[in-house]
Design a protein around this motif. Structure first.
Motif, PDB file in Angstrom:
ATOM      1  N   PRO A  35       0.886  -1.188   0.071  1.00 30.82           N
ATOM      2  CA  PRO A  35      -0.193  -0.079   0.091  1.00 30.82           C
ATOM      3  C   PRO A  35       0.847   1.367   0.060  1.00 30.82           C
ATOM      4  O   PRO A  35       0.608   2.261  -0.498  1.00 30.82           O
ATOM      5  CB  PRO A  35      -0.723  -0.014   1.321  1.00 30.82           C
ATOM      6  N   VAL A  54      -5.197  -2.876  -3.733  1.00 28.85           N
ATOM      7  CA  VAL A  54      -6.487  -2.070  -3.204  1.00 28.85           C
ATOM      8  C   VAL A  54      -6.164  -0.621  -3.881  1.00 28.85           C
ATOM      9  O   VAL A  54      -5.147  -0.134  -3.744  1.00 28.85           O
ATOM     10  CB  VAL A  54      -6.569  -1.874  -1.724  1.00 28.85           C
ATOM     11  N   ASP A  56      -8.163   2.871  -3.247  1.00 28.20           N
ATOM     12  CA  ASP A  56      -9.064   3.350  -2.713  1.00 28.20           C
ATOM     13  C   ASP A  56      -9.336   4.601  -3.211  1.00 28.20           C
ATOM     14  O   ASP A  56      -8.666   5.092  -4.111  1.00 28.20           O
ATOM     15  CB  ASP A  56      -9.045   3.287  -1.232  1.00 28.20           C
ATOM     16  N   ALA A  57     -10.724   5.211  -2.379  1.00 26.07           N
ATOM     17  CA  ALA A  57     -10.766   6.595  -2.968  1.00 26.07           C
ATOM     18  C   ALA A  57      -9.658   7.858  -2.807  1.00 26.07           C
ATOM     19  O   ALA A  57      -9.436   8.692  -3.681  1.00 26.07           O
ATOM     20  CB  ALA A  57     -11.901   7.202  -2.273  1.00 26.07           C
ATOM     21  N   THR A  58      -9.194   7.628  -1.757  1.00 25.19           N
ATOM     22  CA  THR A  58      -8.140   8.567  -1.310  1.00 25.19           C
ATOM     23  C   THR A  58      -6.878   8.261  -2.399  1.00 25.19           C
ATOM     24  O   THR A  58      -6.175   9.479  -2.800  1.00 25.19           O
ATOM     25  CB  THR A  58      -7.338   8.363   0.013  1.00 25.19           C
ATOM     26  N   THR A  59      -6.628   7.183  -2.654  1.00 29.71           N
ATOM     27  CA  THR A  59      -5.499   6.871  -3.683  1.00 29.71           C
ATOM     28  C   THR A  59      -5.841   7.357  -5.145  1.00 29.71           C
ATOM     29  O   THR A  59      -4.888   7.873  -5.513  1.00 29.71           O
ATOM     30  CB  THR A  59      -4.982   5.082  -3.868  1.00 29.71           C
ATOM     31  N   ASN A  77     -13.736  -5.832  -5.826  1.00 36.06           N
ATOM     32  CA  ASN A  77     -14.213  -5.324  -4.485  1.00 36.06           C
ATOM     33  C   ASN A  77     -12.660  -4.586  -4.150  1.00 36.06           C
ATOM     34  O   ASN A  77     -13.130  -3.965  -2.730  1.00 36.06           O
ATOM     35  CB  ASN A  77     -14.744  -6.343  -3.425  1.00 36.06           C
ATOM     36  N   ASN A  78     -11.676  -4.609  -4.648  1.00 33.47           N
ATOM     37  CA  ASN A  78     -10.466  -3.875  -4.223  1.00 33.47           C
ATOM     38  C   ASN A  78     -10.613  -2.541  -4.991  1.00 33.47           C
ATOM     39  O   ASN A  78      -9.338  -1.925  -4.607  1.00 33.47           O
ATOM     40  CB  ASN A  78      -9.287  -4.793  -4.590  1.00 33.47           C
ATOM     41  N   ASP A  80     -12.227   1.224  -5.633  1.00 30.43           N
ATOM     42  CA  ASP A  80     -13.433   2.197  -5.288  1.00 30.43           C
ATOM     43  C   ASP A  80     -14.275   2.581  -6.484  1.00 30.43           C
ATOM     44  O   ASP A  80     -13.607   3.510  -7.066  1.00 30.43           O
ATOM     45  CB  ASP A  80     -12.720   3.339  -4.410  1.00 30.43           C
ATOM     46  N   GLY A  83     -15.265   6.373  -6.034  1.00 35.09           N
ATOM     47  CA  GLY A  83     -14.077   7.089  -6.532  1.00 35.09           C
ATOM     48  C   GLY A  83     -13.536   7.237  -8.090  1.00 35.09           C
ATOM     49  O   GLY A  83     -12.982   8.272  -8.437  1.00 35.09           O
TER      50      GLY A  83
END
Length: 320
Positions: A35, A54, A56-59, A77-78, A80, A83
């Motif tokens: 990560p 993963v 995610d939205a922040t990334t 599922n990994n 977003d 996002g």
């Protein structure tokens, strides 16, 4: 030239990745990515290829250049997806590449539970057949599949292919409706009604908020005594604590899992440590025949080239 980064290329094993290389693609492959490494490795990428890393939205918010995520998987599922939509990043997956590999593994697992092949092999190696007063050794009961009922939970391509194999073994196939459905579609039974009738339950549905821990203590209590559970889909579909209790208490006769909630599992994972002959765990390899992995590479290459040509193939977002 599209800067393309495959963050966990080693997950493809020895598959030939050369179809991903092209005159209009500058491909960089990393065996694995933590990560903490994701942002740095994707900072200059137009296209990201990921299997289980993963995003995610922040990334995604921190990657203004990124325009396409190519999943080396069907399940998303990994990622977003909301996002990705917010930041205009297309997401494409691969489909149908393991339609023969996964059903084959379902029956490899099921046949081990019913035919006890490994137990008999171990007995022969231990000299017990040589010591038998008879021509055969019958220490482990074998159960025929013909005449049994298999419930398929999730009737997409994998579920349909598994159903065909079940029918070839002489099994009856049932389909269930979603547990919270008020109306059953044609050809389906209410979820808990189907559980009560099934000798074998095989999971092929995606992991969503609605299916997380779908198989919990209530579901196990509703299952037919002596039933077997096979999961080659996603580990999060099962409440693993409840599963262990059901196996220990004999509520379930057996379970075979190719997936767990945490992958790879910690060494002290209760299911990994459980000394239960009726529990089989394989390391998320049902999808990974040599042929299936190469089909996946070809699909990834097709998705990348479609994007480079101004089109989207197998898009989860945007949907047209």
């Amino acid at each position: 030239m599209y800067q393309t980064v495959f963050l966990d290329a080693a997950s493809m094993g020895d598959a030939d990745l050369s179809p991903l290389q092209a005159d209009n693609i500058a491909l960089t492959c990393f065996n694995a990515t933590t990560p903490a490494q994701v942002l740095n490795r994707l900072q200059q990428a137009d296209i990201a290829i990921v299997n289980k890393v993963v995003l995610d939205a922040t990334t995604l918010a921190a990657l203004p250049r990124l325009k396409l995520i190519c999943l080396a998987a069907t399940g998303a599922n990994n990622i977003d997806l909301a996002g990705a939509q917010q930041h205009g990043i297309a997401v494409c997956n691969v489909r149908g590449y393991a339609d023969t590999a996964v059903p084959q593994q379902v029956f490899a697992l099921l046949l081990q539970l019913t035919n006890k092949v490994q137990q008999y092999q171990n007995a022969v190696r231990a000299g017990r057949w040589s010591q038998s007063p008879h021509f055969c050794l019958l220490d482990y009961p074998v159960t025929e599949l013909a005449g049994k009922t298999m419930l398929i939970v999730g009737y997409g391509a994998l579920g349909q292919a598994t159903a065909k194999l079940a029918q070839a073994f002489g099994m009856q196939v049932l389909l269930s409706e979603q547990p919270d459905a008020s109306i059953c579609r044609a050809g389906r039974l209410p979820f808990f009604t189907a559980l009560a009738q099934a000798d074998v339950v095989s999971l092929h549905c995606p992991l969503t908020a609605g299916t997380e821990r779908l198989f919990n203590a209530r579901a196990f209590a509703a299952m037919k005594p002596g039933a077997l559970l096979i999961n080659t889909a996603r580990g999060g579909l099962i409440d693993e604590t409840a599963l262990l209790q059901a196996l220990q208490q004999g509520t379930l006769a057996g379970a075979a899992l190719d997936v767990l909630t945490e992958e790879p599992p910690p060494p002290a994972h209760p299911l990994v440590l459980a000394d239960l002959p009726q529990l089989i765990i394989t390391p998320h390899m049902a999808w990974a025949s040599a042929e299936a992995r190469q089909r996946m590479v070809q699909q990834l290459a097709a998705n990348v080239q479609a994007f480079a040509g101004g089109q989207l193939r197998n898009a989860l977002w945007p949907q047209h």
